[in-house]
Scaffold this motif. Structure first.
Motif, PDB file in Angstrom:
ATOM      1  N   SER A   1      15.673 -53.864 -11.633  1.00  0.00           N
ATOM      2  CA  SER A   1      16.960 -54.536 -11.437  1.00  0.00           C
ATOM      3  C   SER A   1      18.152 -53.601 -11.642  1.00  0.00           C
ATOM      4  N   LEU A   2      17.896 -52.366 -12.068  1.00  0.00           N
ATOM      5  CA  LEU A   2      18.997 -51.410 -12.238  1.00  0.00           C
ATOM      6  C   LEU A   2      18.945 -50.380 -11.104  1.00  0.00           C
ATOM      7  N   PRO A   3      19.989 -50.318 -10.263  1.00  0.00           N
ATOM      8  CA  PRO A   3      19.991 -49.325  -9.183  1.00  0.00           C
ATOM      9  C   PRO A   3      20.216 -47.911  -9.716  1.00  0.00           C
ATOM     10  N   ARG A   4      19.778 -46.934  -8.918  1.00  0.00           N
ATOM     11  CA  ARG A   4      20.057 -45.529  -9.253  1.00  0.00           C
ATOM     12  C   ARG A   4      21.570 -45.307  -9.205  1.00  0.00           C
ATOM     13  N   ILE A   5      22.089 -44.577 -10.196  1.00  0.00           N
ATOM     14  CA  ILE A   5      23.526 -44.295 -10.229  1.00  0.00           C
ATOM     15  C   ILE A   5      23.793 -42.802 -10.340  1.00  0.00           C
TER      16      ILE A   5
END
Lengths: 260, 323
Positions: free
Chosen positions: B313-317
């Protein structure tokens, strides 16, 4: 580890016998290493055990490699610095957090090497340390077993991948971020210490908040922090590890939230 | 059922999972397992486990065990957490049937069901091949964990790898006819047995009733599919791995309800940006109020599943993409 503890204990004995500082207050948790840690960490600063500091942990340490905790010192008002202290770990200080513009609140995961007190010490501007903690029962080996990615062998392929997201509310701009990193403690045979050392939350050139972290933070560290509501500047999560590598992630609170 | 002994009660105080006192854990001595058989059908008895987490106070006797008489000697379905427990179960089976156990079926790897095998000749201990592999891999670690929590209760217990391999299909032993099913989901390999004469379905830990399901080796989608399989097997009564038996499908339904809720609740928590401690503190719906150990198992499940869910649920940043 025993040798290390003996060495630290001897050091504490030296400090205790040659200085005139006031003894730290009696530990409500009855930890065998409280006096040593307190003298070393807090020096002459005033120390109080304070229920205003909250240490939130699960009822069971299901995985001693990934033990989640949330600390909350917001009831103290302004807080200069927050230390997590795990008395009986060979690396007893997973995080040294300077909230800055962030709330004195933090979620993280740590390693536990045995049954131990897990504490939070929050320093207010008058220099006083406000301490709270709980005993946590844990199986051994959290710091002395190799990380999963070392066993799998793919740690280098994913090293430094940063993930994150922003969650806005009327109360706070919540940021979450996670980085792939083995966080080697140096206590596993043939694997030298290798860990993230500093994490800074930047808005442009301005540092909003920073943390010093050690190998007793879990593999693939993940953190949740609270910035002020309405924070709209692009944020850089700037991380630096013990081999000199830098890993950056960019969060943009002004963009619509995207959660795949 | 294990009686609470005074020593056990003291153990519960001193061995609390997260205790607020610094009381040192003093040397403690085990009590005695008091096993109470409940007759389910002709020649079939259930010995209920405590509907609680594994703790010194209950000697780890939390799993249900079943005794089935046969002409060759009683068949046990699961045998408890320790050598002493299994010795007591063996004595009970002999008292009820006049013969010592001739066959011990192990439903899956977990120590509250399997470590009692230490009391038996490995040649009469039987499991699915997947369970045998699981025990070979995880048995020593599980044994260490049980000794740490249960100390003296575990005295003399050693990991026994089942010596007899089971396969799905009809299975006859001493005149008793069983249907064996090789399922999965609670663990990588879950044995289910149907006693044909009585229509008693021994579901192992694929079904929990009024006691929250444990998920340390679970794959939820596989588990839910196995519940569909179980519901499709005609039976007159079902014995879950934990909790009371039923005749109305309520154990299967409740287990399905919890697992479905759990999966969605953890995904929702991650989508809302909660961290692990917060995910472990979400409200548990009122319909689960009668379920023992619900908060405890929710927090264990957070540990088992949450890190993978939040990575999804956490996109690459960092400008990169993918894995």
């Amino acid at each position: 580890m025993r040798g290390l503890l003996t060495g630290l204990a001897a050091l504490a004995g030296l400090v205790g016998s040659t200085s005139a500082m006031a003894a730290p207050p009696t530990d409500p948790l009855g930890s065998p290493l409280w006096d040593m840690h307190a003298e070393r960490l807090f020096g002459k600063d005033k120390v109080v055990f304070d229920p205003a500091v909250h240490v939130d942990v699960p009822v069971i340490a299901e995985n001693q490699h990934v033990f989640p905790m949330t600390l909350d010192a917001r009831a103290l008002g302004t807080v200069k610095r927050i230390i997590v202290l795990v008395d009986l770990d060979p690396l007893p200080l997973p995080v040294d957090f300077t909230p800055g513009e962030a709330a004195p609140w933090l979620s993280l995961r740590i390693k536990l090497d045995q049954r131990t007190p897990v504490r939070v010490a929050a320093q207010t501007p008058d220099g006083t340390w406000h301490v709270a903690g709980v005993w946590v029962d844990a199986a051994g080996g959290g710091c002395s077993a190799p990380p999963v990615s070392r066993a799998k062998g793919d740690w280098a392929q994913h090293l430094g991948e940063v993930r994150g997201a922003v969650y806005r509310s009327a109360q706070a701009t919540r940021i979450r971020f996670a980085v792939r990193h083995p966080m080697d403690t140096g206590l596993v045979e043939n694997i030298p210490a290798y860990n993230i050392e500093t994490i800074r939350i930047m808005a442009g050139k301005q540092e909003l908040s920073h943390m010093a972290v050690t190998g007793s933070v879990s593999e693939d560290p993940a953190f949740t922090m609270l910035l002020p509501a309405g924070e709209a500047r692009p944020l850089t999560i700037a991380m630096h590890d013990s081999n000199g590598r830098d890993f950056d992630g960019i969060l943009n609170p002004a963009e619509p939230e995207k959660h795949p | 059922m294990t009686a609470l002994t005074r020593r056990g009660a003291l153990g519960m105080l001193a061995g609390g999972l997260v205790s607020l006192t610094g009381a040192a854990q003093a040397e403690q001595f085990a009590g005695t397992y008091h096993l109470v058989p409940v007759a389910l059908a002709e020649g079939i008895w259930l010995v209920r486990g405590a509907d609680a987490p594994i703790a010194f106070a209950n000697g780890g006797a939390i799993a249900n065990c079943v005794i089935m008489a046969s002409n060759a000697g009683p068949i046990l379905f699961d045998c408890g957490p320790s050598r002493n427990y299994a010795t007591a179960l063996s004595a009970l089976a002999r008292k009820l049937t006049g013969k010592p156990p001739a066959l011990v079926l192990i439903s899956h790897l977990h120590p509250d069901h399997s470590l009692g095998a230490s009391a038996f000749d490995p040649a009469i201990v039987a499991a699915l091949p997947g369970t045998i592999a699981d025990i070979e891999r995880d048995g020593p670690g599980m044994s260490d964990a049980m000794f740490r929590m249960l100390a003296d209760w575990m005295r003399g217990t050693e990991v026994v790898v089942p010596g007899r391999r089971l396969a799905a299909g009809p299975f006859e032993f001493g005149g008793r006819h069983l249907q064996l099913f090789s399922l999965a989901g609670h663990s990588a390999s879950d044995l289910v047995a149907l006693d044909e004469a009585s229509g008693t379905l021994l579901a192992g830990d694929l079904v929990f009733k009024d006691r929250a399901p444990a998920t340390p080796h679970a794959t939820l989608s596989t588990w839910l599919a196995s519940l569909d399989r179980l519901a499709a097997i005609p039976h007159r009564r079902l014995v879950p791995g934990h909790g009371p038996w039923d005749q109305d499908g309520s154990g299967i339904a409740q287990t399905r309800d919890w697992l479905t809720w759990l999966d969605k609740a953890l995904h929702d928590a991650s989508a809302q940006g909660l961290d692990m401690t917060e995910a472990g503190e979400i409200a548990i719906p009122a319909r689960f109020a009668g379920m023992q150990a619900a908060r405890y198992e929710l927090q264990r499940s957070v540990s088992h599943f949450y890190p993978a869910i939040e990575i999804d649920s956490l996109p690459r940043i960092d400008g990169g993409t993918g894995g």
